[in-house]
Design a protein around this motif. Sequence first.
Motif, mmCIF file in Angstrom:
data_model
loop_
_atom_site.group_PDB
_atom_site.id
_atom_site.type_symbol
_atom_site.label_atom_id
_atom_site.label_comp_id
_atom_site.label_asym_id
_atom_site.label_seq_id
_atom_site.Cartn_x
_atom_site.Cartn_y
_atom_site.Cartn_z
ATOM 1 N N LYS A 175 51.313 49.790 44.071
ATOM 2 C CA LYS A 175 50.283 50.452 44.882
ATOM 3 C C LYS A 175 48.950 49.713 44.804
ATOM 4 O O LYS A 175 48.067 49.914 45.650
ATOM 5 N N VAL A 176 48.790 48.886 43.742
ATOM 6 C CA VAL A 176 47.560 48.116 43.574
ATOM 7 C C VAL A 176 47.894 46.721 43.051
ATOM 8 O O VAL A 176 49.023 46.451 42.627
ATOM 9 N N HIS A 177 46.891 45.865 43.093
ATOM 10 C CA HIS A 177 46.985 44.533 42.478
ATOM 11 C C HIS A 177 45.997 44.520 41.322
ATOM 12 O O HIS A 177 44.807 44.799 41.518
ATOM 13 N N VAL A 178 46.473 44.231 40.119
ATOM 14 C CA VAL A 178 45.633 44.236 38.924
ATOM 15 C C VAL A 178 45.496 42.806 38.421
ATOM 16 O O VAL A 178 46.486 42.112 38.213
ATOM 17 N N THR A 179 44.244 42.371 38.225
ATOM 18 C CA THR A 179 44.033 40.998 37.801
ATOM 19 C C THR A 179 42.821 40.916 36.877
ATOM 20 O O THR A 179 42.110 41.897 36.661
ATOM 21 N N THR A 180 42.588 39.740 36.326
ATOM 22 C CA THR A 180 41.435 39.513 35.453
ATOM 23 C C THR A 180 40.780 38.182 35.798
ATOM 24 O O THR A 180 41.459 37.220 36.149
ATOM 25 N N SER A 181 39.476 38.167 35.712
ATOM 26 C CA SER A 181 38.735 36.919 35.895
ATOM 27 C C SER A 181 38.404 36.307 34.548
ATOM 28 O O SER A 181 37.696 35.313 34.452
ATOM 29 N N GLY A 182 38.945 36.899 33.477
ATOM 30 C CA GLY A 182 38.722 36.392 32.133
ATOM 31 C C GLY A 182 37.590 37.127 31.429
ATOM 32 O O GLY A 182 36.884 37.946 32.029
ATOM 33 N N TYR A 183 37.442 36.874 30.144
ATOM 34 C CA TYR A 183 36.340 37.432 29.349
ATOM 35 C C TYR A 183 36.360 38.967 29.324
ATOM 36 O O TYR A 183 35.323 39.613 29.190
ATOM 37 N N GLY A 184 37.559 39.555 29.486
ATOM 38 C CA GLY A 184 37.697 40.993 29.420
ATOM 39 C C GLY A 184 37.487 41.726 30.724
ATOM 40 O O GLY A 184 37.654 42.950 30.780
ATOM 41 N N ALA A 185 37.112 41.023 31.785
ATOM 42 C CA ALA A 185 36.837 41.666 33.073
ATOM 43 C C ALA A 185 38.132 41.916 33.839
ATOM 44 O O ALA A 185 38.936 41.012 34.036
ATOM 45 N N ILE A 186 38.338 43.159 34.268
ATOM 46 C CA ILE A 186 39.548 43.564 34.986
ATOM 47 C C ILE A 186 39.169 44.074 36.372
ATOM 48 O O ILE A 186 38.200 44.830 36.520
ATOM 49 N N ASP A 187 39.924 43.674 37.382
ATOM 50 C CA ASP A 187 39.717 44.152 38.743
ATOM 51 C C ASP A 187 41.002 44.773 39.264
ATOM 52 O O ASP A 187 42.092 44.201 39.101
ATOM 53 N N ILE A 188 40.881 45.935 39.896
ATOM 54 C CA ILE A 188 42.016 46.599 40.539
ATOM 55 C C ILE A 188 41.706 46.683 42.027
ATOM 56 O O ILE A 188 40.669 47.246 42.418
ATOM 57 N N VAL A 189 42.562 46.113 42.853
ATOM 58 C CA VAL A 189 42.309 46.052 44.287
ATOM 59 C C VAL A 189 43.561 46.462 45.070
ATOM 60 O O VAL A 189 44.616 46.739 44.487
ATOM 61 N N ASN A 190 43.442 46.491 46.381
ATOM 62 C CA ASN A 190 44.563 46.760 47.261
ATOM 63 C C ASN A 190 45.696 45.788 46.950
ATOM 64 O O ASN A 190 45.440 44.618 46.637
ATOM 65 N N PRO A 191 46.974 46.205 47.035
ATOM 66 C CA PRO A 191 48.081 45.308 46.683
ATOM 67 C C PRO A 191 48.153 44.042 47.542
ATOM 68 O O PRO A 191 48.727 43.050 47.121
ATOM 69 N N ASP A 218 39.003 29.098 37.706
ATOM 70 C CA ASP A 218 39.109 29.045 36.239
ATOM 71 C C ASP A 218 39.903 30.195 35.661
ATOM 72 O O ASP A 218 40.275 30.161 34.488
ATOM 73 N N GLY A 219 40.162 31.253 36.479
ATOM 74 C CA GLY A 219 40.806 32.441 35.931
ATOM 75 C C GLY A 219 42.077 32.831 36.653
ATOM 76 O O GLY A 219 42.430 32.255 37.690
ATOM 77 N N LEU A 220 42.754 33.842 36.112
ATOM 78 C CA LEU A 220 44.017 34.283 36.712
ATOM 79 C C LEU A 220 43.810 34.905 38.091
ATOM 80 O O LEU A 220 44.742 34.945 38.890
ATOM 81 N N ASN A 221 42.603 35.396 38.377
ATOM 82 C CA ASN A 221 42.357 35.922 39.718
ATOM 83 C C ASN A 221 42.216 34.799 40.748
ATOM 84 O O ASN A 221 42.099 35.058 41.945
ATOM 85 N N ASP A 222 42.262 33.560 40.281
ATOM 86 C CA ASP A 222 42.241 32.394 41.181
ATOM 87 C C ASP A 222 43.636 31.810 41.385
ATOM 88 O O ASP A 222 43.825 30.918 42.215
ATOM 89 N N LEU A 223 44.614 32.299 40.631
ATOM 90 C CA LEU A 223 45.932 31.668 40.613
ATOM 91 C C LEU A 223 46.585 31.637 41.987
ATOM 92 O O LEU A 223 47.081 30.583 42.422
ATOM 93 N N GLU A 224 46.628 32.765 42.675
ATOM 94 C CA GLU A 224 47.272 32.793 43.989
ATOM 95 C C GLU A 224 46.603 31.817 44.953
ATOM 96 O O GLU A 224 47.269 31.144 45.735
ATOM 97 N N MET A 225 45.286 31.751 44.891
ATOM 98 C CA MET A 225 44.558 30.838 45.760
ATOM 99 C C MET A 225 44.903 29.380 45.451
ATOM 100 O O MET A 225 45.126 28.573 46.362
ATOM 101 N N LEU A 226 44.978 29.053 44.186
ATOM 102 C CA LEU A 226 45.300 27.679 43.796
ATOM 103 C C LEU A 226 46.734 27.321 44.193
ATOM 104 O O LEU A 226 47.017 26.178 44.565
ATOM 105 N N GLU A 227 47.627 28.293 44.118
ATOM 106 C CA GLU A 227 49.014 28.043 44.517
ATOM 107 C C GLU A 227 49.155 27.910 46.031
ATOM 108 O O GLU A 227 50.057 27.227 46.522
ATOM 109 N N TYR A 228 48.264 28.556 46.772
ATOM 110 C CA TYR A 228 48.336 28.545 48.238
ATOM 111 C C TYR A 228 47.882 27.222 48.844
ATOM 112 O O TYR A 228 48.486 26.721 49.794
#
Length: 267
Positions: A175-191, A218-228
């Motif tokens: 129902k959501v997409h959960v990710t982190t930009s690192g350093y403890g920061a968590i973002d929950i967004v639309n799937p 630099d973070g896991l919230n960039d992973l999909e973009m880097l793979e694209y």
Amino acid sequence: MSVKLIASDLDATFLKSDKTFNEPLFQQVLDQLHAQGGQFIVATGNHVQKVQDYFKNFKGQYQLIANNGAEVILDGELKHVWSVPNEALAVIDNLADKFTESLQLGVSFVAARRAYMILKQPNDEYLSWAHTYFENLTIIESVDEITEPILKISLVLPQLEYEFMREAKTVLGNKVHVTTSGYGAIDIVNPDVNKANALSYIAETLEIAPEEIMAFGDGLNDLEMLEYVGQPVAMTNADEELFKHDFAISVADNDHDGVLRTILEKI
């Protein structure tokens, strides 16, 4: 192949640790990129007003993906928005109660032009910072006070972010997409929200192929973009997980103009 789009994350990627960047060098990059018919895209978890503050001297010279892909702004106009399912707001708020002792300040609910926060660990210093970070921040007692679409739910949970992310994914599933930009920061967004989908929207609108796009993160919230993209670059200071992928590495870290220097070497 030529580069027609260059997308970059901000924190710990484009921005230095003090949240500044080399403005003369950036202008040099923009001039060279625009001369070749290319465009620069800021792709960040930050909200729109914060980005505009950072780039106040470069108005009209960049495109924007904000709130980790929940908003796409092209030529100054909001073109696409993805909101968080309303039921997720209370679920995340309740889950955060289990982590109150480690939570930094509280849970933030970011809308298009304002943000709301439920305080869990009141702290005057952190709260003062939050008011400068979030646009039109309002402190609330319950998610029932929110009456507009929420683009992103954010919280900072040092050392326990991955445990929280696992629990959030277990409870909310797809129902959501959960990710982190690192350093403890968590973002929950639309799937359907991530920087890759937003970048894909821009690329298709401008009729540009992924192979013609370079991206930095630099973070896991960039992973999909880097793979694209066809030309992905991980920062030298990136999350170790990114080094497990076949990405190029920047010529320097974020504190030494790594994005801009790498671009100038490649274009």
